[in-house]
Design an enzyme around this catalytic site. Structure first.
Site, short mmCIF file in Angstrom:
data_model
loop_
_atom_site.label_atom_id
_atom_site.label_comp_id
_atom_site.label_asym_id
_atom_site.label_seq_id
_atom_site.Cartn_x
_atom_site.Cartn_y
_atom_site.Cartn_z
N GLU A 774 0.90 -1.09 -0.01
CA GLU A 774 0.27 0.04 0.05
C GLU A 774 1.14 1.30 0.12
OE1 GLU A 774 -1.66 2.96 0.98
OE2 GLU A 774 -2.01 2.29 3.00
N CYS A 808 -1.40 8.59 3.97
CA CYS A 808 -1.42 8.36 2.53
C CYS A 808 -2.89 8.74 2.05
CB CYS A 808 -1.13 6.86 2.16
SG CYS A 808 -2.01 5.65 3.26
#
Ligand SMILES: Cc1cc2nc3c(=O)[nH]c(=O)nc-3n(C[C@H](O)[C@H](O)[C@H](O)COP(=O)(O)OP(=O)(O)OC[C@H]3O[C@@H](n4cnc5c(N)ncnc54)[C@H](O)[C@@H]3O)c2cc1C
Length: 1018
Positions: A774, A808
């Protein structure tokens, strides 16, 4: 952690003491019926006739309200109407909201008219007319745009023997400048109106109180509008800022003979608003001033408790205050918000309970009228008749009691109350329509509710005996509704409600403990196969808010340790796998239970180890708990064997663990992400080598300890703190490593992917390594030209600057349509400049430090590029803080080159780029023009554009009309594509599959023509 909420009372009546005995109560009830019928009769006589536009407005309302979908669409259309200033935009919205399907639901006459309005040459004209008609309806509730208009409306009320309280409608206050402007507007009103009011003719019905004339000018204000960071998490800081703006207003009011009343808003701010009111009203300067008051909302379960405390407090103050009893205007919001957050609803859930609480509160206030001067704010004639009857029974002077109603609502009832000889005060909001829409939608909701007295009495013409019946539980008619579907699936761990004092106190203590613990910094060891190693090679982790403070000393595992950790884990694989999914799932649930007991301590550690502000730290722990519970459930679901049997053949498909999983985690969600990846691997039967980020090794250790305590055997989980560049390559390329779960930067993720592929292809390799990665994002929020700017500013600020932009999912680009670009930017700049930057341990801090020196230098380099190549919109200086911690003030740049570094690179810090879009297509094009596809959002009130965004934005998680961070396990499975990652979404239904390999066993059960019968359901 202490229990998140005190137990709410269950009986709305019994929770307030009264001196009334049964006989008196019976007498009062009899009198309520008489007074109520009189009020009803007078108000029915005064209601609008069929020739009045108001009558038709009510009837049209009834048609609309018969259908929930229609109601929602119309309210949404009304909500965005003031923003639409050109006919084409109005026309587009009319078509989108009132499509053919919706039109079919309207009465024929209205349908034909609206269809005509949508087509042909007349469309622009019709659009203007519809808009004007809608705005006229909305304006019914507003007494004017300017103070002068409001004053004129107030004079008209006085001609009808009614007094007023003025309320300035405002947009959500997002900046200090807006709070100053709000205070200044009130100051002007309090300076100018009292002089004019002195010339108004005296009206004994409304101007005289029991102890002489009452102030003629009366204002109501909202404390949240006096501070852009109004937040219960920081009562002291908020109170200080609010009081600085409130004191001059009280002084002016007192000097000029006006009265000030403090309104109540959401339950989350109620305690704080009450505390601020009590503080100022007890200050020497004001403690003998009787012309101030506060609202108590009787739909709150806490209303009784608050009233009793208020009475006691006034006794100590020594001068009475006014108490306006209302039921409460935010019932739908409070209910929905609490249910979505997993908190107990703070409001009564049945209408009769609110009504009963209101009557009990009325009695209580009237019994303490020497302390709490009663003002009954209600349109419910039963509630008011009850108040009148109690006042009579207690022998109160009528001049010491008042009835209050809202401007534009229930005018016939106002007349009835006045005719009955009681003082009627009208609550008169004034101001611009766009910021006033929130107020208007509350009024529309209230007027359209099936539970509304006004609607029942005047529109639906419910018979008097039902309207005036005492509030009591209805006989149960139908079985209780089934539990809501979402809760049957999975319940997320509720976040801490910091409006609750015990939660704040518990968190404060946890922070103090964590600070004290830094005095003797913890040693973070390497643990392999249960053996604790303390190598001499170590590094120190410092508090980003105060880098002189050491949080932990971290042992650095060596490459040899890394190899050994993988091998030791591999040896434990068979035993761990053999435990079976149910046992492994129960270990995860045990870990969740342990985390719950240490919840605030785990969060407080993050405050010091990575500089996470309170709320964000708490959310991280809640998410870790969710991962444990969710993956436990999911593993049990997935690992139940899937059988497809036919006569003579049995087929069973199940999953096997991949083997050794290496988990390499980031520091930004130091507990949650490490926990999610680790527990996913463990519960599916893999053994794990857990490598925490260097910056958050101590939090990693705490997770390791919890998992061990919960029952993970020593061999199945190794703990390997250290430097990524030293141990990472060994862990990834070890021949026994079957899966690597990584969350972090794009560069490292790609390097891991390459290394894993190379190692898989190396001679002797017996498996192809699976990489789950990720990575980053360059996430955008689009702001459409019809967006609610209040919400867009708040959502963009929270998404861009929450945890200093170090998520993120953070918003790093806001793409704003040309039409609203400048207005949005002006408000955004003010909001960003008003954010409080400070040490993460302070509850009022919105922007803490970035994680370390390297991060600060990197963010500074982007700020330098922004300053050179773009227009600086906001640049918050953190000068003194920068001496002691790794602080970077929030920055916003406009006119950013979409293809340059600010438009393309992930910054991972409090820096936001603004891009201007010609139109919505252009906005989507800009949003999609990066390497990433992680999160994206849009603020728009156009259904078509929301659909377009949902279809065309390139992102794994798309959020409509809300911020883009804070994905919840199961509700918003999280993860992106393109350069944002490989693998499927964390916290989603497919996540665990990545840690397993499927295997199917097929058996031919036929022996010489004989086969056992196929199992039932096979
Ligand atoms: C002068 C004045 C000032 C006001 N100031 C404030 C203020 O500062 N803060 C504020 O919040 N409101 C304020 N209000 C708004 C007020 O809360 C609403 O107008 C009022 O709740 C409507 O109640 P009612 O008694 O007129 O009507 P009713 O029709 O008798 O009651 C409707 C109310 O019942 C409650 N209710 C509805 N459904 C349910 C249910 N299923 N279970 C439990 N309760 C339910 C809700 O509170 C709803 O508003 C003010 C009103 C007036 C008149």
């Amino acid at each position: 952690m202490t229990s998140p909420t005190p137990k709410p009372p269950v009986d709305p009546v019994a929770c307030l003491p009264t001196r009334l005995d049964a006989a008196m109560r019976a007498g009062i009830e009899a009198r309520v019926q008489v007074l109520g019928r009189e009020l009803l009769a007078t108000s029915l006589a005064a209601r609008p006739s069929v020739v009045s536009p108001d009558y038709w407005a009510e009837q049209a309302g009834e048609w609309v309200l018969a259908d929930d979908e229609l109601k929602v669409r119309l309210f949404r259309l009304v909500d965005c109407m003031p923003m639409l200033d050109d006919p084409a935009a109005v026309d587009r919205h009319l078509r989108e909201y009132l499509d053919d399907e919706v039109l079919e639901k309207l009465p024929a006459m209205l349908r034909v008219a609206l269809k005509a309005a949508r087509s042909g040459l007349l469309a622009p004209f019709a659009a203007r007319t519809v808009r004007a008609a809608m705005l006229a309806q909305a304006k019914r509730f507003i007494a004017g745009t300017t103070p002068a208009e409001a004053a004129r409306a107030a004079v008209l009320e006085r001609r009808r023997h009614r007094v007023f309280t003025l309320d300035l409608l405002g947009e959500a206050v997002t900046s200090d400048a807006e709070a100053d402007a709000y205070a200044a507007a009130y100051a002007r009103l309090l300076e100018e109106l009292p002089a004019a009011a002195a010339a108004w003719p005296h009206d004994p019905l409304v101007d005289d109180g029991p102890a002489g004339p009452l102030p003629r000018v009366n204002v109501s204000l909202k404390l949240s509008a006096l501070d852009s960071q109004f937040d219960s998490i920081d009562p002291a800081g908020t109170a200080e800022r609010v009081l600085a703006r409130l004191r001059p207003l009280w002084r002016l009011a007192r000097a000029n003979g006006a009265q000030v009343h403090v309104d109540m808003e959401s339950h989350a701010t109620k305690g704080l608003a009450l505390a601020i009111f009590k503080t100022i009203a007890r200050e020497d300067e004001f403690r003998d001033w009787p012309h101030c008051g506060v609202v108590v909302q009787c739909y709150l379960r806490e209303a009784a408790h608050d009233l009793m405390h208020l009475a006691e407090w006034v006794r100590q103050r020594g001068t009475p205050i006014w108490v306006r009893l209302v039921k409460g205007a935010y019932w739908d919001y409070e209910t929905t918000h609490a249910q979505a957050a997993g908190w107990p609803e703070p409001v009564w859930q049945e209408k009769w309970q609110t009504d009963a609480c209101y009557e009990a509160a009325t009695t209580f206030v009237m019994e303490h009228a020497d302390l709490l001067r009663p003002a009954l704010g209600s349109h419910n004639l039963r509630s008011l008749a009850h108040g009148m009857a109690v006042a009579e029974a207690l022998g109160l002077d009528r001049r010491g009691v008042e009835m209050q109603m809202l401007y534009g609502m229930g005018d016939a009832e106002k007349e009835a109350v006045t005719a009955a000889g009681w003082r009627m005060r009208v609550y008169m909001p004034y101001g611009e329509l766009v910021p006033g829409m929130a107020y208007l939608v509350r009024r529309l909701l209230e007027n359209s509710s099936n539970d509304s007295f006004l609607r029942a009495g005047l529109v639906r013409q419910v018979p008097p005996e039902r309207l005036l019946a005492p509030p009591r539980a209805a006989e149960p008619t139908a079985p209780a509704a089934p539990a809501a579907v979402w809760s049957a699936v999975f319940t997320n761990e509720p976040l801490a409600d910091f409006a609750i004092a015990t939660n704040r106190e518990a968190f404060t203590h946890a922070v103090a403990r964590a600070r004290t613990a830094c005095g003797t910094p913890a040693l973070v060891p390497v643990v392999i196969g249960g053996e604790r190693l303390e190598p001499a090679d170590r590094f120190v982790r410092r508090d980003p808010s105060a880098h002189a403070r050491t949080v932990a000393e971290v042992c650095a595992a060596s490459p040899a340790d890394a190899g050994r950790a993988v091998e030791t884990a591999r040896a434990s694989l068979p035993a761990w796998q053999a435990l079976g999914v149910h046992r492994r799932a129960s270990i995860l649930r045990a870990a969740a239970a342990i985390m719950r007991t240490r919840r605030f301590d785990l969060a407080a550690l993050q405050v010091f180890e990575v500089g996470k502000p309170w709320r964000e730290a708490d959310a991280d722990v809640a998410e870790a708990i969710d991962f444990c519970d969710f993956y436990a459930r999911e593993a049990e679901r997935l690992l139940a064997p899937r059988r497809v049997d036919v006569p003579g053949e049995e087929n069973a498909t199940t999953y096997l663990p991949r083997g050794v999983a290496v988990v390499i985690a980031p520091w930004n969600f130091p507990l949650a992400i490490l926990c999610g990846m680790t527990t996913a691997a463990l519960v599916t039967g893999n053994v794990v080598v857990m490598k925490p980020a260097e910056q958050s090794s101590l939090t990693g250790l705490r997770l390791f300890e919890i998992l061990r305590e919960a029952g993970v055997p020593a061999g199945a989980l190794a703990f390997l703190p250290g430097r990524g560049e030293e141990v990472g390559p060994v862990l990834v390329s070890h021949p026994a490593t079957a899966v690597v779960a990584f969350t972090g930067s794009r560069a490292v993720g790609l390097a891991i992917n390459t290394r894993a592929a190379e190692a898989s292809a190396a001679p002797g390799s017996r498996l192809i390594k699976k990489v789950i990665a990720e990575l980053g994002g360059k996430n955008a929020i689009l702001v459409d030209d019809d967006a609610d700017l209040d919400e867009a500013v708040v959502g963009v600020v929270a998404s861009a600057f929450g945890f200093q932009g170090q998520k993120c999912s953070a918003c790093s680009r806001a793409i704003v349509l040309d039409h609203v670009h400048d207005a949005f930017l002006a408000r955004l700049a003010g909001a960003v400049r008003s954010l409080r930057v400070g040490p993460a341990e302070n509850p009022g801090t919105r922007i803490g430090p970035v994680v370390d020196q390297e991060a600060r230098d990197r963010v500074h380099s982007f700020i330098e590029i922004g300053t050179r190549t773009a227009a600086t919109v906001a640049a918050v200086d953190v000068a003194p803080l920068a001496q002691t911690g790794w602080f970077v003030g929030p920055h916003v740049f406009a006119d950013v080159d979409p293809t340059g570094p600010l438009g393309q690179n992930e910054i991972f810090g409090p820096v936001l780029a603004i891009l201007r879009a010609r139109d919505f297509d252009h906005a989507i094009e800009l949003a999609n023009n990066t390497d990433y596809a992680l999160t994206a959002g849009v603020y728009s009130r156009s259904p078509a554009r929301l659909r377009q965004a949902a279809e065309h934005l390139a992102a794994g998680n798309i959020y409509l009309n809300r911020g883009i961070t804070g994905a919840l396990v199961n509700r918003q499975p999280f993860g992106g594509y393109r350069m944002s990652g490989i693998g499927s979404k964390a916290g989603g239904p497919e996540y665990l599959l990545q840690f397993m390999v499927p295997r199917t066993v097929t058996e031919n059960t036929m022996r010489r023509g004989f086969a056992p019968p196929a199992p039932a359901g096979g």
